[in-house]
Write an enzyme that holds these catalytic residues in place. Structure first.
Site, PDB file in Angstrom:
ATOM      1  N   LYS A   1       7.466   6.092   2.084  1.00 21.43           N
ATOM      2  CA  LYS A   1       8.159   4.723   2.656  1.00 21.43           C
ATOM      3  C   LYS A   1       8.857   4.288   1.589  1.00 21.43           C
ATOM      4  CE  LYS A   1       5.573   4.327   6.998  1.00 21.43           C
ATOM      5  NZ  LYS A   1       4.248   5.012   6.472  1.00 21.43           N
TER       6      LYS A   1
ATOM      7  N   ASP B   1      -5.167  -4.090  -6.332  1.00 21.84           N
ATOM      8  CA  ASP B   1      -5.604  -4.386  -5.248  1.00 21.84           C
ATOM      9  C   ASP B   1      -5.030  -5.267  -4.429  1.00 21.84           C
ATOM     10  OD1 ASP B   1      -7.283  -5.065  -2.938  1.00 21.84           O
ATOM     11  OD2 ASP B   1      -9.030  -5.126  -4.058  1.00 21.84           O
TER      12      ASP B   1
ATOM     13  N   CYS C   1       0.975  -1.202   0.010  1.00 21.43           N
ATOM     14  CA  CYS C   1      -0.068  -0.059  -0.037  1.00 21.43           C
ATOM     15  C   CYS C   1       0.903   1.301  -0.105  1.00 21.43           C
ATOM     16  CB  CYS C   1      -0.817  -0.053   1.291  1.00 21.43           C
ATOM     17  SG  CYS C   1      -1.775  -1.725   1.526  1.00 21.43           S
ATOM     18  N   ALA C   2       1.333   1.565  -1.385  1.00 21.23           N
ATOM     19  CA  ALA C   2       2.683   2.258  -1.192  1.00 21.23           C
ATOM     20  C   ALA C   2       2.291   3.966  -1.629  1.00 21.23           C
ATOM     21  CB  ALA C   2       3.652   1.939  -2.451  1.00 21.23           C
TER      22      ALA C   2
ATOM     23  N   PRO D   1       1.676   7.905  -1.124  1.00 19.31           N
ATOM     24  CA  PRO D   1       2.190   8.657  -2.295  1.00 19.31           C
ATOM     25  C   PRO D   1       3.725   8.022  -2.237  1.00 19.31           C
ATOM     26  CG  PRO D   1       2.416  10.012  -0.211  1.00 19.31           C
ATOM     27  CD  PRO D   1       1.688   8.807   0.136  1.00 19.31           C
ATOM     28  N   GLY D   2       4.305   6.943  -1.463  1.00 22.94           N
ATOM     29  CA  GLY D   2       5.560   6.737  -1.801  1.00 22.94           C
ATOM     30  C   GLY D   2       6.693   6.894  -0.732  1.00 22.94           C
TER      31      GLY D   2
ATOM     32  N   CYS E   1      -1.153   4.269  10.743  1.00 18.50           N
ATOM     33  CA  CYS E   1      -1.312   5.528  11.557  1.00 18.50           C
ATOM     34  C   CYS E   1      -2.340   5.755  12.287  1.00 18.50           C
ATOM     35  CB  CYS E   1      -0.923   6.512  10.570  1.00 18.50           C
ATOM     36  SG  CYS E   1      -2.275   7.179   9.485  1.00 18.50           S
TER      37      CYS E   1
ATOM     38  N   ASP F   1      -0.664   0.276  -5.229  1.00 18.57           N
ATOM     39  CA  ASP F   1      -1.602   1.184  -4.553  1.00 18.57           C
ATOM     40  C   ASP F   1      -3.009   0.882  -5.322  1.00 18.57           C
ATOM     41  OD1 ASP F   1      -1.699   3.453  -2.249  1.00 18.57           O
ATOM     42  OD2 ASP F   1      -3.239   3.726  -3.716  1.00 18.57           O
TER      43      ASP F   1
END
Ligand SMILES: C[S@@+](CC[C@H](N)C(=O)[O-])C[C@H]1O[C@@H](n2cnc3c(N)ncnc32)[C@H](O)[C@@H]1O
EC number: 2.1.1.176
Length: 414
Positions: free
Chosen positions: A244, A289, A238-239, A241-242, A361, A262
């Site tokens: 991490k 997905d 689940c990347a 906006p990138g 988070c 994503d």
């Protein structure tokens, strides 16, 4: 161009009444001076962080108030009681100038009465009720945190949510050396590549050139837990906006391979743009997905997997105060099924001996510890190496949860 306060009012209407996101809506204030942008942000975020307490100041003085007028009253009360730099008469005059002729008298009278009587509060039966009022959090949420993390932590989380968030930078080791960045006297080194900056980091050439990124301190700590190394194969499920993904690529010295997924095509573009800007060439991004089998990926082929799952965002209430206005006990559970399916699906791609980090988070055991416990019950071939919750007050950053898992055996056929 309309005045800064008119802009703030419109922005608040979209956030409060149409459930918009403050950070996205405030991107539209580029034409304003730096001073005006700072005033707009202060009014919008300050009003959102104190919303229910502000409404309480005038609700007994008026009935049948139009929704937009209620928003205006709240933002004006915020300025009267929380902002010293604007004289009271100016706040009231400006509020009256924004409404129709018919409403001017009403707004003027209510705001004068509020100003005259000063800040008021109801009677509280206990500490949580007082805290819920003073920090404008729903009482049910403080009760939930109290049940999950203890009363003292619940109070400290709510207090931390009222603070203006600190902007943390992360050095991009692919583009700038430690010596060059940290020798600048405006840069204050914290740990790893994390720092704070005296000034506006997004206005520096370092930021424009992708030499530094904005990334919350606890988010950086989560990325480091993956312990990715050069040459590895990594799945970032689940990347977007990138942020991490970029951190992982940096740890890997831009050697190896990262597959970044994503769900949303337009968010995948954000990953691509960030990789180009920051000099990363080992990431292959696609819209997919992550709760469903990943086309072209062999089972047990990944050395590292990050599942930074979509979540209710309760660790992020300082950056996104609007979440607390819209979240309900029912909506908290909406994502737990999806989180479980993403974890379940991603796990199949981890090599034996590989490492998988599940993070959110949010501060909600159902999405965090319970999610991982349920996964481990279903998967005896996995073990938990560690687990940590970062409360927002600990690092003066967002609240995060992360569990580090490893695969010790092969999956059993059920
Ligand atoms: C917490 S954010 C990821 C933040 C990202 N890891 C970073 O540090 O920049 C969660 C992401 O999951 C994505 N998402 C939601 N459902 C998904 C799914 N079924 N498969 C893959 N990604 C999904 C959302 O679009 C969102 O971008």
């Amino acid at each position: 161009m309309e005045s800064a306060r008119a802009y703030a009012w419109k922005a608040l209407n979209r956030i409060v009444l149409e459930h918009g996101y403050a950070s996205l809506i405030l991107r539209g204030m580029e034409g304003y001076s730096r001073e005006d942008r700072s005033l707009i942000s202060e009014i919008v975020y300050g009003t959102l962080r104190n919303y229910t307490r502000l409404s309480y100041q005038w609700e007994d003085l008026a009935s049948h108030v139009k929704q937009k007028t209620a928003v205006l009253l709240n933002m004006s009360v915020y300025q009267l009681f929380f902002l010293d730099r604007i004289p009271d008469y100016a706040v009231i005059n400006e509020a009256c100038s924004l409404v129709s002729e018919k409403e001017k008298g009403f707004v003027n009278a209510v705001l004068h009465k509020v100003q005259k009587r000063g800040m008021i509060a109801p009677e509280f039966h206990d500490e949580l009720e007082r805290m819920a009022f003073e920090t404008s959090h729903p009482l049910w949420l403080l009760k939930l945190w109290s049940a999950h993390y203890g009363m003292e932590n619940a109070v400290k989380i709510a207090e931390a949510d009222q603070q203006r968030p600190i902007v943390y930078g992360r050095r991009n080791p692919l583009k700038i050396s430690r010596e060059e960045l940290f020798s600048d006297r405006k840069v204050h080194f914290l740990e790893a590549d994390c720092f704070t900056y005296d000034g506006i980091l997004t206005e520096t050439s370092w930021f424009d050139e992708g030499k530094v990124l904005i990334q919350d301190r606890a988010s950086q700590a989560v990325g480091r837990l993956l312990e990715a190394e050069p040459g590895m194969c990594v799945l970032d499920a689940c990347a977007a906006p990138g942020t991490k993904t970029q951190e992982i690529a940096s740890e890997m010295k831009n050697q190896g391979m990262i597959t970044a997924l994503d769900l949303h095509e337009e968010r995948v573009k954000l990953i691509e743009q960030l990789m180009v800007k920051t000099g990363v060439s080992i990431v292959s991004c696609r819209a997919a997905d992550a709760s469903k089998p990943i086309m072209g990926m062999e089972p047990e082929s990944m050395d590292r997997i990050l599942v930074d799952a979509p979540c209710s965002g309760l660790g992020d209430l300082s950056h996104k105060p609007e979440i607390r206005m819209h979240v309900t006990p029912e909506s908290l559970d909406e994502l737990t099924k999806l989180q479980a399916s993403i974890l379940e699906n991603a796990a199949a791609y981890l090599k034996k001996g590989g490492r998988m980090v599940y993070s959110t988070c949010t501060l909600n055991r159902k999405e965090n510890e319970n999610q991982v416990n349920t996964f481990l019950k279903r998967h005896p071939e996995f073990e938990r190496i560690s687990e940590k919750t970062w409360f927002p007050y600990e690092l003066e950053s967002d609240g995060f949860y992360a569990a580090v898992l490893t695969k010790t055996g092969s999956a059993m056929v059920k």
